[in-house]
Design an enzyme around this catalytic site. Structure first.
Site, PDB file in Angstrom:
ATOM      1  N   CYS A   1       0.745   0.854  10.423  1.00  0.00           N
ATOM      2  CA  CYS A   1       0.347  -0.398   9.396  1.00  0.00           C
ATOM      3  C   CYS A   1       1.089  -1.463   8.587  1.00  0.00           C
ATOM      4  O   CYS A   1       2.384  -1.127   8.150  1.00  0.00           O
ATOM      5  CB  CYS A   1      -0.324  -0.174   8.308  1.00  0.00           C
ATOM      6  SG  CYS A   1      -1.334  -1.180   7.201  1.00  0.00           S
TER       7      CYS A   1
ATOM      8  N   CYS B   1     -19.390   1.532   9.024  1.00  0.00           N
ATOM      9  CA  CYS B   1     -18.175   1.401  10.542  1.00  0.00           C
ATOM     10  C   CYS B   1     -16.983   2.088  10.455  1.00  0.00           C
ATOM     11  O   CYS B   1     -16.264   2.041   9.488  1.00  0.00           O
ATOM     12  CB  CYS B   1     -18.429  -0.309  10.004  1.00  0.00           C
ATOM     13  SG  CYS B   1     -16.643  -0.843  11.073  1.00  0.00           S
TER      14      CYS B   1
ATOM     15  N   ARG C   1     -17.316  -2.372  18.697  1.00  0.00           N
ATOM     16  CA  ARG C   1     -16.753  -3.808  18.114  1.00  0.00           C
ATOM     17  C   ARG C   1     -15.550  -3.787  18.944  1.00  0.00           C
ATOM     18  O   ARG C   1     -13.822  -3.410  18.640  1.00  0.00           O
ATOM     19  CB  ARG C   1     -16.401  -4.195  16.853  1.00  0.00           C
ATOM     20  CG  ARG C   1     -15.816  -5.958  16.815  1.00  0.00           C
ATOM     21  CD  ARG C   1     -15.835  -5.679  14.838  1.00  0.00           C
ATOM     22  NE  ARG C   1     -17.109  -5.585  14.268  1.00  0.00           N
ATOM     23  CZ  ARG C   1     -16.934  -5.426  14.109  1.00  0.00           C
ATOM     24  NH1 ARG C   1     -16.371  -3.959  12.907  1.00  0.00           N
ATOM     25  NH2 ARG C   1     -18.485  -5.138  12.653  1.00  0.00           N
TER      26      ARG C   1
ATOM     27  N   CYS D   1       0.571   5.443   6.972  1.00  0.00           N
ATOM     28  CA  CYS D   1      -0.472   4.766   8.654  1.00  0.00           C
ATOM     29  C   CYS D   1       1.209   3.927   8.676  1.00  0.00           C
ATOM     30  O   CYS D   1       1.162   2.667   8.287  1.00  0.00           O
ATOM     31  CB  CYS D   1      -1.385   3.731   8.060  1.00  0.00           C
ATOM     32  SG  CYS D   1      -2.520   4.545   7.236  1.00  0.00           S
TER      33      CYS D   1
ATOM     34  N   CYS E   1     -19.454  -6.010   4.098  1.00  0.00           N
ATOM     35  CA  CYS E   1     -18.808  -4.887   4.925  1.00  0.00           C
ATOM     36  C   CYS E   1     -17.248  -5.183   4.063  1.00  0.00           C
ATOM     37  O   CYS E   1     -16.604  -6.397   3.674  1.00  0.00           O
ATOM     38  CB  CYS E   1     -18.213  -5.496   5.983  1.00  0.00           C
ATOM     39  SG  CYS E   1     -17.023  -3.688   7.034  1.00  0.00           S
TER      40      CYS E   1
ATOM     41  N   CYS F   1       0.974  -1.230  -0.449  1.00  0.00           N
ATOM     42  CA  CYS F   1       0.218  -0.012  -0.146  1.00  0.00           C
ATOM     43  C   CYS F   1       1.160   1.145  -0.095  1.00  0.00           C
ATOM     44  O   CYS F   1       1.915   1.254   1.031  1.00  0.00           O
ATOM     45  CB  CYS F   1      -0.694  -0.274   0.701  1.00  0.00           C
ATOM     46  SG  CYS F   1      -2.116   1.405   1.151  1.00  0.00           S
TER      47      CYS F   1
ATOM     48  N   CYS G   1     -16.177  -9.618   6.626  1.00  0.00           N
ATOM     49  CA  CYS G   1     -15.553  -7.975   6.248  1.00  0.00           C
ATOM     50  C   CYS G   1     -14.005  -8.185   4.887  1.00  0.00           C
ATOM     51  O   CYS G   1     -13.473  -9.200   5.888  1.00  0.00           O
ATOM     52  CB  CYS G   1     -15.128  -7.487   7.451  1.00  0.00           C
ATOM     53  SG  CYS G   1     -16.565  -7.324   8.581  1.00  0.00           S
TER      54      CYS G   1
END
Ligand code: SAM
Ligand code: DTB
Ligand code: SF4
Length: 365
Positions: free
Chosen positions: A98, A226, A298, A95, A166, A91, A135
């Site tokens: 991550c 979400c 969650r 972040c 999701c 990616c 998800c």
């Protein structure tokens, strides 16, 4: 900044907070203690109110959160979502938490988008293990239109298996949310991650406003939102309160609020963060429950390193959903039998019903 010291002393004796309305719920009279504000109408929480809520003595906070939880949910039921990383690593975003960012050397193999058949096979396994929501996550800044064609087919296929759907694909461009909605998507996960103030210390390649814009597109397309964040990245309690304030004061509150504890992955800039005090997590969950009474809260990443007692406290404080299955996206999640044993010992029953229709209807805006 709020001092990390919580549980400030209560200066006001026990008092009754009269019946009030929180985000559409009719609250019964509650007995509470301390100076913390009780349930209040509307979505206009101030930061000071949330900090007061967050810092009150833990027993008072837990009592208040659990009362809100009981009024809105069966406290002994838990919603199970299973995650699948449909496109792993590589990616371009930065972040700092991550493992999938191309900028950090975490040893993760990059993989291209999975085939629809592979995804449906994993979804069948998740359904047969007891999950009600599936998800799918992709390590993208955002989907290209040709990627979206494939995700649309996956969403439609998973939906046909009787699962809620999701996806979390990053930022969306105009028209993409509508395509997902037409394919039968129930939820789009897109986290704000932290407070707007702390955000730039974690991510520089997309702005807080970019994230709010994507959330707005998801909402406008009629997909359930979400949205949550991560604790343990070096943020203060004020940052946690500010994140919850932004979420609770959205024009329509999220239907689902994931609270992740940082999973420290070697090679990421946050791999040497201090451990998070579990009671700060419990406080965050409790405040999320009070501020967003109708949302599924969650208990997300981080459960592998969490004690059963911490998880039990989080469930008491109002968490009523988890990721279920032995992997999150790239990191471990508790083994099936460990979670099943926890449910039995706590008397928790997995939710088998799909919740998406109910929650969307229950939101009062
Ligand atoms: N690329 C998409 C995006 O960022 O929106 C989707 C996938 S991304 C991995 C989804 C969320 O997972 C992040 O927003 C973050 O909240 C959470 N996450 C990622 N890595 C994490 C970690 N190491 N610990 C805790 N949460 C994490
Ligand atoms: C969310 O809030 N947490 C999930 C899901 N949404 C996509 C992701 C957690 C990822 C933890 C690190 C990993 O496994 O790579
Ligand atoms: Fe990319 Fe999402 Fe990871 Fe950020 S959180 S680096 S956008 S996969």
């Amino acid at each position: 900044m709020l001092n990390e010291q919580t549980a400030s002393k209560a200066t006001v004796p026990a008092e009754t907070v009269a019946a009030q309305t929180v985000a559409g719920e009719t609250a019964a009279a509650e007995t509470t203690t301390g100076t913390a504000p009780g349930p209040k109408p509307g979505h206009d929480w101030s930061l000071d109110e949330i900090i007061t809520l967050y810092r009150q003595p833990l027993n008072d906070l837990l009592q208040q959160a659990h009362a809100v939880h009981r009024r809105n949910f069966d406290p002994n039921r838990i919603q199970l979502s299973t995650l699948l990383n449909i496109k792993s690593g590589g990616c371009p975003e930065d972040c700092a938490y991550c493992p999938q960012s191309v900028r950090y050397n975490t040893g993760l193999e990059n993989e291209s988008l999975m085939s629809c058949e592979q995804v449906l096979e994993a979804a069948r396994r998740a359904r047969d293990s007891g999950a009600s929501r599936f998800c799918m996550g992709a390590a993208w800044r955002g989907p290209k239109d040709r990627d979206l064609d494939q995700v649309v087919a996956m969403v439609a296929g998973v939906k046909q298996l009787g699962l809620e759907t999701c996806v979390t694909l990053g930022m969306l461009k105009a028209g993409q949310a509508e395509r997902l909605q037409q394919a039968g998507l129930d939820y789009y996960n897109h986290n704000l991650d932290t407070s707007e103030e702390f955000y730039s210390q974690v991510i520089t390649t997309r702005s807080y406003q970019d994230r709010l814009d994507t959330l707005q597109q998801v909402r406008a397309a009629g997909i359930n939102v979400c949205c949550g964040g991560i604790i343990g990245m070096g943020e203060s309690a004020t940052d946690r309160a500010a994140l919850l304030q932004t979420l609770a004061n959205l024009p329509q509150q999220p239907e689902s609020v994931p609270i992740n504890t940082l999973v420290k992955v070697s090679g990421t800039p946050l791999d040497a963060q201090d451990d998070t005090d579990p009671l700060e997590l419990v406080r965050t969950v409790a405040c999320a429950r009070i501020l967003m009474p109708k949302a599924y809260v969650r208990l997300s990443a981080g459960r592998t390193d969490m004690s059963d007692s911490t998880q039990a406290l989080c469930f008491f404080a109002g968490a009523n959903s988890i990721f279920y299955g032995e992997k999150l996206l790239t990191t471990d999640n508790p083994q099936f039998n460990k979670d099943q044993s926890l449910f039995e010992r706590l008397g928790l029953t997995p939710d088998t019903d799909n919740t998406s229709g109910d929650t969307a209807a229950a939101q009062s805006g």
